[in-house]
Design an enzyme around this catalytic site. Structure first.
Site: not given
Length: 316
Positions: A107, A170, A260
């Site tokens: 991701s 992230k 993602s």
């Protein structure tokens, strides 16, 4: 291992060096004079420094009376103390300074790959109840100690809001008060399209087979630049509504934009908006990296799957 009890052994008596007999001085009168002290040829002082001879089999000290049980208990106590101190140091380092993580998915490509081993700084944003790095939370309530806000563009590890347990990684895209939206496969922040430039194209192989992929360099409003990866228009998250980021929350996105699960997906099924208290730390560096397929129990696979070019790589 407990020390074995040592039985004193009788040493064989070594022959003494012969000393010349002292001449006997005679006085002019009756009787004999006391012989002068004898100095040896080794520079010994003229006083009696003879040591007491210990008979064979005699105990040297009362300590030898202790049985093996006492010695074993003492050594066990020292081992336990050493282990406790080592665990305490490791706990402090893990809570206050650094924590290692392994990247399990794609991701965050092209910046983080599956099999990367990264180090996260725990002090970057201060400490919350989720900072322990252990199954138990710290007793810090809902606030952060020495809290600092992340910068837009930081790569952050955080606890997934829907369970407060799973670690996710992230990039911070939206700060408190921002409006974030995807329009026609392009990121917009506060109504302005983020500057992006295509820097390359290639092909990747994933669960869907070989697919063409485009690499794009984005520049956020604060000047932070990094590369993203995109499989082209038409993706499920290429067009979204406007996300309002409330105070105390952050909007997170993966760099692999079409692969993602992030803040573009509602919290009930994805990530949603991330509360400040859920931040664990800032990803700083890739320490080591192996291709998928390397096994801890198969040393040969370490060399066959190693990515030396990713070792000690500072993260953007």
């Amino acid at each position: 291992m407990p020390d074995a009890s040592i039985e004193p052994t009788a040493a064989a008596a070594s022959p003494a060096l012969a000393e010349p007999s002292a001449p006997t001085a005679t006085a002019s009168g009756s009787g004999s004079a006391t012989p002068p002290p004898i100095w040896s040829d080794k520079g010994d002082a003229p006083f009696d420094d003879r040591k007491e001879t210990i008979p064979p089999g005699a105990r040297v000290s009362a300590k030898d009376d202790d049985d093996d049980g006492g010695s074993a208990a003492s050594e066990t106590l020292e081992i336990v103390k050493t282990i406790v101190v080592a665990l305490a140091i490791a706990f402090v380092l893990r809570v206050l300074l650094f924590q290692p993580f392994t990247i399990p998915s794609a991701s965050m490509e092209p910046n983080l790959y599956e099999g990367d081993y990264i180090v996260v700084s725990k002090w970057a944003y201060g400490y919350s109840k989720f900072s322990s790095g252990l199954p138990i939370n710290l007793p810090l309530g809902e606030d952060r100690v020495l809290g600092r806000a992340p910068a837009r563009g930081d790569i952050v590890v955080f606890k997934l809001p829907r369970d407060d347990k799973t670690d996710y990684i992230k990039r911070v895209i939206g700060l408190p008060g921002d409006q974030v939206q995807m329009i026609n496969n392009r990121l917009h922040i506060n109504g302005v399209a983020v500057k992006d430039v295509v820097v390359g194209a290639s092909e990747v192989v994933d669960v869907f087979g070989p697919r063409p992929v485009t690499k794009v360099r984005e520049t956020l409003p604060n000047g932070r630049t990094f590369e993203t990866q995109d499989f082209g228009p038409g993706g499920d998250l290429d067009d979204t509504g406007v996300y309002e980021v409330p105070l105390g929350h952050y909007f997170m996105m993966g760099d692999n934009r079409d692969n993602s699960i992030d803040s573009r997906v509602q919290a009930s099924a994805g990530v949603g908006l991330v509360p400040d208290e859920n931040l664990v730390g800032k990803a700083e560096i890739i320490m080591f990296s192996w291709e998928p397929g390397a096994s801890l129990w198969n040393p040969i696979s370490w060399f066959a799957n190693i990515r030396l070019d990713r070792f000690f790589k500072i993260l953007d």
